[in-house]
Write a protein that holds these residues in place. Sequence first.
Motif, short mmCIF file in Angstrom:
data_model
loop_
_atom_site.label_atom_id
_atom_site.label_comp_id
_atom_site.label_asym_id
_atom_site.label_seq_id
_atom_site.Cartn_x
_atom_site.Cartn_y
_atom_site.Cartn_z
N SER A 62 16.51 28.89 37.86
CA SER A 62 15.58 29.83 37.23
C SER A 62 14.44 29.10 36.51
O SER A 62 13.27 29.47 36.62
CB SER A 62 16.33 30.73 36.23
OG SER A 62 17.30 31.50 36.88
N ALA A 63 14.80 28.05 35.79
CA ALA A 63 13.79 27.28 35.07
C ALA A 63 12.84 26.57 36.01
O ALA A 63 11.63 26.45 35.75
CB ALA A 63 14.46 26.28 34.14
N ASN A 72 -3.52 20.14 39.09
CA ASN A 72 -4.91 20.45 39.39
C ASN A 72 -5.81 20.11 38.21
O ASN A 72 -6.91 19.55 38.37
CB ASN A 72 -5.04 21.93 39.74
CG ASN A 72 -6.44 22.30 40.20
OD1 ASN A 72 -7.00 21.69 41.10
ND2 ASN A 72 -7.02 23.29 39.55
N THR A 73 -5.35 20.43 37.01
CA THR A 73 -6.10 20.10 35.80
C THR A 73 -6.28 18.60 35.64
O THR A 73 -7.37 18.11 35.33
CB THR A 73 -5.38 20.67 34.55
OG1 THR A 73 -5.27 22.08 34.68
CG2 THR A 73 -6.14 20.33 33.29
N ILE A 77 7.78 25.01 38.77
CA ILE A 77 6.98 24.73 39.97
C ILE A 77 5.58 25.32 39.83
O ILE A 77 4.58 24.69 40.19
CB ILE A 77 7.70 25.29 41.22
CG1 ILE A 77 8.95 24.45 41.52
CG2 ILE A 77 6.77 25.29 42.44
CD1 ILE A 77 9.86 25.05 42.57
N ASP A 78 5.50 26.54 39.30
CA ASP A 78 4.19 27.15 39.08
C ASP A 78 3.38 26.35 38.06
O ASP A 78 2.17 26.18 38.20
CB ASP A 78 4.35 28.59 38.57
CG ASP A 78 4.92 29.52 39.64
OD1 ASP A 78 4.73 29.21 40.84
OD2 ASP A 78 5.54 30.52 39.29
N HIS A 79 4.07 25.86 37.04
CA HIS A 79 3.42 25.06 36.00
C HIS A 79 2.87 23.75 36.57
O HIS A 79 1.77 23.32 36.22
CB HIS A 79 4.42 24.76 34.88
CG HIS A 79 3.78 24.29 33.63
ND1 HIS A 79 4.49 23.68 32.60
CD2 HIS A 79 2.49 24.30 33.21
CE1 HIS A 79 3.66 23.34 31.64
NE2 HIS A 79 2.44 23.71 31.98
N CYS A 101 6.90 18.86 29.45
CA CYS A 101 8.27 18.68 28.97
C CYS A 101 8.64 19.68 27.88
O CYS A 101 9.77 20.21 27.87
CB CYS A 101 8.46 17.24 28.47
SG CYS A 101 8.32 16.00 29.78
N ILE A 102 7.73 19.95 26.96
CA ILE A 102 7.99 20.95 25.93
C ILE A 102 8.20 22.33 26.56
O ILE A 102 9.11 23.08 26.19
CB ILE A 102 6.83 21.00 24.91
CG1 ILE A 102 6.92 19.82 23.94
CG2 ILE A 102 6.84 22.30 24.14
CD1 ILE A 102 8.09 19.91 22.97
N SER A 103 7.36 22.66 27.54
CA SER A 103 7.45 23.97 28.19
C SER A 103 8.79 24.15 28.89
O SER A 103 9.44 25.19 28.77
CB SER A 103 6.31 24.15 29.20
OG SER A 103 5.06 24.13 28.56
#
Length: 267
Positions: free
Chosen positions: A184-185, A198-199, A190-192, A159-161
């Motif tokens: 754009s965001a 996965n983490t 999506i990459d994040h 959320c911060i990102s």
Amino acid sequence: PGSEATFEILEYDRSKMTMVLLGIFVVLVLFIAKWTGFNSLISLAGSISVILIYILPMLIRGYNPVLVTLSGGIGMMAFTIFLSHGFHRKNAIAFLGIIISLILTLILSYTFTYLMHLSGYVSEEVVYLVNSNGFNFDIINLLIAGILIGTLGVLDDVCISQASLVNELKLANPKQEPWQLYKSAMHVGIDHVGSVVNTLALVYTASFLPMLLLFVIVSGESSTNYLEILNQELIVSELARILISSIGVVAAVPITTWLAVRFRSTN
């Protein structure tokens, strides 16, 4: 006098090496991140304090684990976000995104705990808690509380990102339409999501790796197949944790992005 003293070794003294490891962690964070790292360490200390001083004592007193965890978690996130990142509107948006995503995670947890017929009795620790004299723990709600706590830390990052990203994109191009800003965001979001989910899955899997190995060994020595193993509550509970937390994290990206675009576009 004259009697021989008897000694018994219970554990190794690990306190010194624990402090050394902690010292390396603190020094590295301060060296690399400077004041931001210092604020992060204070936030971490605050989060641990909330768990030790508020959440655990309230659970021992018999209060509802979900309500205690939800209130403690929201307070924890407020302390962490505003101390580490400052009192800015984008951080308030991120905080709102965390609350909405956490509520969604809570709804999913209750729904699928019921639909999957989970009891929460999946470890010796749980059985010991149930049999503890003078205590009456709600095991199902403890299971759900664990899912919420596991999701909180990742929601903070996501959320911060996203809120910060929308803010920077808007500053770089103030003439962007809201839908362009959102699109754009979301490309970055999506990459994040891919890396964060996965983490999250790896962290949960690592927590019960010995049990997975045991199940594989047992299945190899008997006629039990993998589908039967995967259907056992111990495995299903962990899968539910991973999937529910992941859904909450994935949903947090569009939710926070939309909130950030909505409020940023009102400038």
